[in-house]
Design a protein around this motif. Sequence first.
Motif, PDB file in Angstrom:
ATOM      1  N   ASN A  83       4.861  83.731  80.256  1.00  0.00           N
ATOM      2  CA  ASN A  83       4.797  84.060  81.678  1.00  0.00           C
ATOM      3  C   ASN A  83       4.888  82.730  82.421  1.00  0.00           C
ATOM      4  O   ASN A  83       3.923  81.978  82.458  1.00  0.00           O
ATOM      5  CB  ASN A  83       3.490  84.790  81.993  1.00  0.00           C
ATOM      6  CG  ASN A  83       3.367  85.164  83.453  1.00  0.00           C
ATOM      7  OD1 ASN A  83       4.141  84.729  84.306  1.00  0.00           O
ATOM      8  ND2 ASN A  83       2.376  85.972  83.759  1.00  0.00           N
ATOM      9  N   THR A  84       6.062  82.443  82.980  1.00  0.00           N
ATOM     10  CA  THR A  84       6.308  81.165  83.635  1.00  0.00           C
ATOM     11  C   THR A  84       6.395  81.363  85.145  1.00  0.00           C
ATOM     12  O   THR A  84       7.232  82.135  85.608  1.00  0.00           O
ATOM     13  CB  THR A  84       7.631  80.559  83.130  1.00  0.00           C
ATOM     14  OG1 THR A  84       7.603  80.518  81.708  1.00  0.00           O
ATOM     15  CG2 THR A  84       7.844  79.170  83.683  1.00  0.00           C
ATOM     16  N   PRO A  85       5.549  80.678  85.924  1.00  0.00           N
ATOM     17  CA  PRO A  85       5.652  80.768  87.387  1.00  0.00           C
ATOM     18  C   PRO A  85       7.022  80.298  87.868  1.00  0.00           C
ATOM     19  O   PRO A  85       7.611  79.389  87.294  1.00  0.00           O
ATOM     20  CB  PRO A  85       4.555  79.829  87.887  1.00  0.00           C
ATOM     21  CG  PRO A  85       3.623  79.657  86.735  1.00  0.00           C
ATOM     22  CD  PRO A  85       4.469  79.796  85.501  1.00  0.00           C
ATOM     23  N   SER A  86       7.517  80.957  88.897  1.00  0.00           N
ATOM     24  CA  SER A  86       8.811  80.605  89.486  1.00  0.00           C
ATOM     25  C   SER A  86       8.726  80.838  90.991  1.00  0.00           C
ATOM     26  O   SER A  86       8.916  81.951  91.466  1.00  0.00           O
ATOM     27  CB  SER A  86       9.916  81.461  88.867  1.00  0.00           C
ATOM     28  OG  SER A  86      11.165  81.166  89.442  1.00  0.00           O
ATOM     29  N   THR A 139       7.364  81.933  94.245  1.00  0.00           N
ATOM     30  CA  THR A 139       6.334  82.921  94.558  1.00  0.00           C
ATOM     31  C   THR A 139       6.247  84.013  93.500  1.00  0.00           C
ATOM     32  O   THR A 139       5.412  84.904  93.603  1.00  0.00           O
ATOM     33  CB  THR A 139       6.617  83.587  95.925  1.00  0.00           C
ATOM     34  OG1 THR A 139       7.905  84.210  95.866  1.00  0.00           O
ATOM     35  CG2 THR A 139       6.569  82.565  97.045  1.00  0.00           C
ATOM     36  N   ALA A 150       7.405  85.119  89.111  1.00  0.00           N
ATOM     37  CA  ALA A 150       7.204  84.711  87.717  1.00  0.00           C
ATOM     38  C   ALA A 150       8.361  85.217  86.869  1.00  0.00           C
ATOM     39  O   ALA A 150       9.016  86.201  87.204  1.00  0.00           O
ATOM     40  CB  ALA A 150       5.893  85.266  87.185  1.00  0.00           C
ATOM     41  N   TRP A 196       8.842  86.695  83.278  1.00  0.00           N
ATOM     42  CA  TRP A 196       8.170  87.241  82.108  1.00  0.00           C
ATOM     43  C   TRP A 196       9.193  87.318  80.990  1.00  0.00           C
ATOM     44  O   TRP A 196      10.269  87.897  81.158  1.00  0.00           O
ATOM     45  CB  TRP A 196       7.632  88.634  82.385  1.00  0.00           C
ATOM     46  CG  TRP A 196       6.478  88.692  83.343  1.00  0.00           C
ATOM     47  CD1 TRP A 196       5.903  87.654  84.018  1.00  0.00           C
ATOM     48  CD2 TRP A 196       5.777  89.866  83.735  1.00  0.00           C
ATOM     49  NE1 TRP A 196       4.879  88.111  84.804  1.00  0.00           N
ATOM     50  CE2 TRP A 196       4.774  89.453  84.657  1.00  0.00           C
ATOM     51  CE3 TRP A 196       5.885  91.200  83.415  1.00  0.00           C
ATOM     52  CZ2 TRP A 196       3.897  90.357  85.245  1.00  0.00           C
ATOM     53  CZ3 TRP A 196       5.020  92.098  84.003  1.00  0.00           C
ATOM     54  CH2 TRP A 196       4.028  91.687  84.899  1.00  0.00           C
ATOM     55  N   GLN A 213       4.562  93.266  93.707  1.00  0.00           N
ATOM     56  CA  GLN A 213       5.365  92.556  92.711  1.00  0.00           C
ATOM     57  C   GLN A 213       6.405  93.512  92.120  1.00  0.00           C
ATOM     58  O   GLN A 213       6.053  94.558  91.586  1.00  0.00           O
ATOM     59  CB  GLN A 213       4.452  92.012  91.600  1.00  0.00           C
ATOM     60  CG  GLN A 213       3.427  91.020  92.088  1.00  0.00           C
ATOM     61  CD  GLN A 213       4.068  89.696  92.491  1.00  0.00           C
ATOM     62  OE1 GLN A 213       4.941  89.185  91.821  1.00  0.00           O
ATOM     63  NE2 GLN A 213       3.628  89.154  93.616  1.00  0.00           N
TER      64      GLN A 213
END
Length: 112
Positions: A52-55, A57, A59, A61, A83
């Motif tokens: 799960n990588t933030p991107s 605002t 993410a 998955w 979301q």
Amino acid sequence: MASVPAVPVAPPPVIPAVPAQPLRDQSSPSIRRYIGQNADAIASTFGTPSRNTPSGTGANWIYESGGCRLSVMIFPEVATGRQRVAFAEMQMPGDTGATTQACISHLRASRR
């Protein structure tokens, strides 16, 4: 000096929200069905992502199993903040002849 009459200023136009569109559309029809779904539905279908990588605002998955890799970009809707999936892409092992549907089934079966 004579005063200059005030010029009425119109309020800025209201621009309606544009429905979410995929960031890029290189996925098969079976993957495109996930675009627009809420994040809870994806988690319910595939479980906890492998990564799960933030991107910004949102993410990214990533679900991986058996050589199949599903990447799902999740971002908040502007109007509601919910979301939602903006983009989904499946990568399959090239030498196995696996289909997108077979990978979806495999990822669903290997939920965590």
